[in-house]
Motif scaffolding. Structure first.
Motif, PDB file in Angstrom:
ATOM      1  N   THR A 106      96.016  28.610 -33.804  1.00 20.97           N
ATOM      2  CA  THR A 106      95.864  29.976 -33.306  1.00 20.97           C
ATOM      3  C   THR A 106      97.139  30.419 -32.586  1.00 20.97           C
ATOM      4  O   THR A 106      97.967  29.583 -32.206  1.00 20.97           O
ATOM      5  N   PHE A 107      97.235  31.732 -32.390  1.00 19.27           N
ATOM      6  CA  PHE A 107      98.392  32.251 -31.655  1.00 19.27           C
ATOM      7  C   PHE A 107      98.369  31.763 -30.206  1.00 19.27           C
ATOM      8  O   PHE A 107      99.405  31.469 -29.633  1.00 19.27           O
ATOM      9  N   GLU A 108      97.156  31.653 -29.635  1.00 17.04           N
ATOM     10  CA  GLU A 108      97.048  31.150 -28.254  1.00 17.04           C
ATOM     11  C   GLU A 108      97.600  29.737 -28.145  1.00 17.04           C
ATOM     12  O   GLU A 108      98.262  29.396 -27.176  1.00 17.04           O
TER      13      GLU A 108
ATOM     14  N   ALA B 287      95.963  33.721 -38.608  1.00 14.53           N
ATOM     15  CA  ALA B 287      96.585  32.518 -38.040  1.00 14.53           C
ATOM     16  C   ALA B 287      98.096  32.664 -38.140  1.00 14.53           C
ATOM     17  O   ALA B 287      98.589  33.396 -39.006  1.00 14.53           O
ATOM     18  N   PRO B 288      98.833  31.994 -37.271  1.00 13.39           N
ATOM     19  CA  PRO B 288     100.292  32.104 -37.359  1.00 13.39           C
ATOM     20  C   PRO B 288     100.844  31.466 -38.631  1.00 13.39           C
ATOM     21  O   PRO B 288     100.263  30.503 -39.141  1.00 13.39           O
ATOM     22  N   THR B 289     101.932  32.025 -39.129  1.00  8.28           N
ATOM     23  CA  THR B 289     102.588  31.448 -40.309  1.00  8.28           C
ATOM     24  C   THR B 289     103.441  30.251 -39.842  1.00  8.28           C
ATOM     25  O   THR B 289     103.716  30.121 -38.643  1.00  8.28           O
TER      26      THR B 289
ATOM     27  N   GLY C 266     109.606  37.209 -46.264  1.00  6.54           N
ATOM     28  CA  GLY C 266     108.148  37.353 -46.291  1.00  6.54           C
ATOM     29  C   GLY C 266     107.417  36.251 -45.546  1.00  6.54           C
ATOM     30  O   GLY C 266     106.200  36.133 -45.640  1.00  6.54           O
ATOM     31  N   SER C 267     108.161  35.469 -44.758  1.00  4.10           N
ATOM     32  CA  SER C 267     107.543  34.327 -44.083  1.00  4.10           C
ATOM     33  C   SER C 267     106.866  34.697 -42.771  1.00  4.10           C
ATOM     34  O   SER C 267     106.212  33.867 -42.164  1.00  4.10           O
ATOM     35  N   GLY C 268     107.047  35.923 -42.321  1.00  6.52           N
ATOM     36  CA  GLY C 268     106.477  36.332 -41.030  1.00  6.52           C
ATOM     37  C   GLY C 268     107.473  36.165 -39.898  1.00  6.52           C
ATOM     38  O   GLY C 268     107.096  36.045 -38.739  1.00  6.52           O
ATOM     39  N   LYS C 269     108.774  36.219 -40.229  1.00  4.96           N
ATOM     40  CA  LYS C 269     109.765  35.962 -39.176  1.00  4.96           C
ATOM     41  C   LYS C 269     109.852  37.102 -38.157  1.00  4.96           C
ATOM     42  O   LYS C 269     110.204  36.863 -37.009  1.00  4.96           O
ATOM     43  N   THR C 270     109.494  38.318 -38.559  1.00  7.05           N
ATOM     44  CA  THR C 270     109.524  39.415 -37.586  1.00  7.05           C
ATOM     45  C   THR C 270     108.562  39.097 -36.441  1.00  7.05           C
ATOM     46  O   THR C 270     108.903  39.236 -35.260  1.00  7.05           O
ATOM     47  N   GLY C 271     107.360  38.649 -36.805  1.00  8.32           N
ATOM     48  CA  GLY C 271     106.392  38.258 -35.773  1.00  8.32           C
ATOM     49  C   GLY C 271     106.938  37.116 -34.934  1.00  8.32           C
ATOM     50  O   GLY C 271     106.721  37.054 -33.723  1.00  8.32           O
ATOM     51  N   ALA C 272     107.684  36.210 -35.589  1.00  9.12           N
ATOM     52  CA  ALA C 272     108.205  35.033 -34.882  1.00  9.12           C
ATOM     53  C   ALA C 272     109.156  35.425 -33.753  1.00  9.12           C
ATOM     54  O   ALA C 272     109.177  34.792 -32.708  1.00  9.12           O
TER      55      ALA C 272
HETATM   56  P1  AMP Z   1     108.223  39.353 -42.449  1.00  8.44           P
HETATM   57  O1  AMP Z   1     108.684  38.049 -43.043  1.00  8.44           O
HETATM   58  O2  AMP Z   1     108.304  39.383 -40.976  1.00  8.44           O
HETATM   59  O3  AMP Z   1     108.913  40.521 -43.088  1.00  8.44           O
HETATM   60  O4  AMP Z   1     106.661  39.494 -42.782  1.00  8.44           O
HETATM   61  C1  AMP Z   1     106.190  39.643 -44.085  1.00  8.44           C
HETATM   62  C2  AMP Z   1     104.739  40.092 -44.099  1.00  8.44           C
HETATM   63  O5  AMP Z   1     103.892  39.087 -43.548  1.00  8.44           O
HETATM   64  C3  AMP Z   1     104.467  41.356 -43.303  1.00  8.44           C
HETATM   65  O6  AMP Z   1     103.646  42.182 -44.088  1.00  8.44           O
HETATM   66  C4  AMP Z   1     103.721  40.887 -42.076  1.00  8.44           C
HETATM   67  O7  AMP Z   1     102.809  41.868 -41.605  1.00  8.44           O
HETATM   68  C5  AMP Z   1     102.978  39.679 -42.628  1.00  8.44           C
HETATM   69  N1  AMP Z   1     102.656  38.671 -41.590  1.00  8.44           N
HETATM   70  C6  AMP Z   1     103.431  38.286 -40.564  1.00  8.44           C
HETATM   71  N2  AMP Z   1     102.809  37.331 -39.839  1.00  8.44           N
HETATM   72  C7  AMP Z   1     101.611  37.103 -40.429  1.00  8.44           C
HETATM   73  C8  AMP Z   1     100.520  36.228 -40.159  1.00  8.44           C
HETATM   74  N3  AMP Z   1     100.527  35.409 -39.121  1.00  8.44           N
HETATM   75  N4  AMP Z   1      99.451  36.265 -40.992  1.00  8.44           N
HETATM   76  C9  AMP Z   1      99.443  37.105 -42.054  1.00  8.44           C
HETATM   77  N5  AMP Z   1     100.437  37.949 -42.365  1.00  8.44           N
HETATM   78  C10 AMP Z   1     101.522  37.960 -41.565  1.00  8.44           C
END
Ligand code: AMP
Length: 498
Positions: free
Chosen positions: A50-52, A72-74, A97-103
């Motif tokens: 989880t993110f927590e 869930a976190p990538t 597309g790995s979710g690095k922006t969130g990272a």
């Molecule tokens: P990014 O690699 O940051 O450009 O993210 C690619 C896509 O993955 C975007 O559409 C995000 O919204 C999505 N994303 C980021 N983190 C997650 C996550 N933990 N679970 C599902 N999708 C995610």
């Protein structure tokens, strides 16, 4: 009740953790171990669920689940977020597309909740589109906690951006050139108190020759800051940048170098250069039920192919670096919304763009840089879905193509098709090419005149076709989808599908 950046600011004075002390310790440890190599991330193997578990606070974990729909976190988030929350500098090697922006966004927002301030973070991105997508994601993720962002990219009015900067946004996302422009010309804008610097798509930033601008930015931001550098590939230039601006970094890597995913079917098509557009048209027709990104090498090739495709009745829209920013956004929007199913792009669109479902990638031109192949085909077969990539190889591209096969360590299969079926399209495609060339000439002429009348941008194939469609090019406004049958009959009549 959840906290907000604004309410925390009012409720209690900002108290940062002892960042300076941590920094000093970090500096000492990097002196003790004079290695340029980044340390691998701790806990890289034990993947939290989880993110927590990663240390993300309840407000933001809630935003991930409820607003973003992230359950869930990538892997890159699992690896990078805890390190960034520990105030470590991070190098993240992750596929697109790995979710690095969130990272990188989650630790920034959390740090803002702990100690809110204007001009807290700067995120540098190689392209305008990517910058806007990052800002959009941070705004959405941070909406509940009151995060304010400003996007500083070229092609958009400086004054509007300066007004936004006057409100002291927490997070600035921008392309290096425009950020420097504001630093030099916008009163009151300073990054002297910056806490976090993110260099996203660092390899691309450096390939696009942003070194000078990055250097200028590095000179005006405090050395006592946290830096996160994300890159799909670790080039020599990136390693040099890492040494110049990261301190004792932790390296997190979530994918094998230059690999392409198993769910991606990759093919090549060996074709004579002079019939390239016939083959492209054949593929557009065969794959007309899919969403396609078609990569061409130059802006002009992109424009021309989009016009040819439109003249033949396909729903194609171009995106390239010579288009104005509003036109690029509009093109992307048309494609994302499903109004058009073919996006014809230069490499400006190959990296970082958040286009959720692309079924097929066509390399109309073989990429000059084989690493770009991996980025291009990474637009499909994402998140476990299947995808198809077709690379058109002419007699002039054999060497480039072989380099790609060596890089990805795979021999690709030939795309199955019948040459005779392709050549049946010859006359219609020839006619569409002729019309497209005339349309481009007219467009360039109009641009010259338009500039005097205040029309600066009309790169959009749509607008052009609407205008030029009124002219008689013998193509019936160019709206008919090409058919094998129409060629067989020698007819240019109403469209019929295969
Ligand atoms: P990014 O690699 O940051 O450009 O993210 C690619 C896509 O993955 C975007 O559409 C995000 O919204 C999505 N994303 C980021 N983190 C997650 C996550 N933990 N679970 C599902 N999708 C995610």
């Amino acid at each position: 009740m959840y906290r907000s950046i604004i309410s925390v600011a009012r409720a209690r004075p900002a108290r940062r953790p002892a960042a300076a002390t941590l920094r000093a310790i970090a500096r000492l440890s990097s002196l003790a171990m004079p290695s340029d190599d980044a340390e691998p991330a701790r806990d890289a193997k034990a993947k939290p669920q989880t993110f927590e578990d990663l240390g993300v606070c309840a407000e933001l974990a809630d935003a991930c689940a409820k607003i973003m729909g992230w359950r869930a976190p990538t892997p890159i988030q699992c690896a990078a977020v805890p390190e960034a929350l520990r105030e470590r500098d991070v190098i993240g090697l992750a596929q697109t597309g790995s979710g690095k922006t969130g990272a990188f966004a989650l630790p920034i927002l959390q740090s803002l909740l702990d100690a809110p301030q204007g001009f807290h973070s700067l995120i540098l991105s190689p392209t305008r589109e990517l910058a806007m997508q990052i800002a959009e994601q941070i705004e959405t993720l941070g909406a509940g906690v009151g995060a304010r962002t400003a996007t500083l990219v070229g092609g958009v009015d400086m004054t509007t951006q300066a007004i936004k900067l006057g409100k002291r946004p927490h997070v600035i996302v921008g392309t290096p050139g425009r950020v420097v422009d504001h630093l030099e010309n916008t009163k009151g804008f300073s990054l002297r108190a910056l806490k976090v610097l993110v260099l996203d798509e660092a390899d691309r930033l450096l390939n696009l020759d942003f070194e000078e601008e990055i250097d200028k930015i590095l000179r005006v931001i405090p050395s006592d800051r946290r830096t996160q550098l994300f890159s799909a590939t670790m080039t020599n230039k990136v390693a040099k940048l890492q040494r110049a601006c990261l301190r004792d970094p932790v390296k997190v890597e979530v994918s094998a170098k230059y690999s392409t995913v198993e769910s991606l079917k990759q093919h090549y098509l060996f074709i004579p250069a002079k019939h390239k557009d016939c083959y492209a048209t054949y593929l557009f027709n065969e794959l007309s039920a899919s969403t396609l990104i078609v990569f061409a090498r130059t802006c002009d090739a992109t424009r021309k192919l989009a016009l040819i495709a439109r003249n033949l009745g396909f729903g194609a829209v171009p995106i390239h670096g010579q288009m104005s920013q509003p036109k690029r956004i509009a093109a992307l929007q048309k494609f994302k919304s499903g109004e058009r199913n073919i996006l014809i792009a230069t490499d400006v669109a190959s990296r970082g763009l958040d286009i959720p479902s692309v079924d097929v990638v066509i390399n109309y031109d073989v990429p000059q840089n084989s690493k770009d192949y991996v980025h291009r085909v990474g637009r499909t077969a994402r998140a476990g879905r299947s995808g198809l990539a077709v690379t058109m190889v002419t007699q002039y591209d054999v060497e480039l193509y072989q380099k790609i096969e060596r890089l990805i360590n795979k021999k690709l299969d030939k795309y199955p098709l019948e040459e005779e079926a392709v050549m049946l399209l010859y006359d219609r495609v020839n006619e569409a090419q002729r019309i497209a060339i005339q349309q481009m000439r007219d467009q360039d002429e109009r641009k010259g005149k338009g500039a005097k009348r205040g029309f600066k941008d009309d790169d959009d194939a749509d607008k052009m076709l609407n205008i030029l469609g009124k002219k008689d090019y013998g193509g019936g406004g160019g709206r008919a989808r090409v058919t094998k049958q129409s060629k067989l009959n020698g007819a240019k009549g109403p469209p019929r599908r295969f």
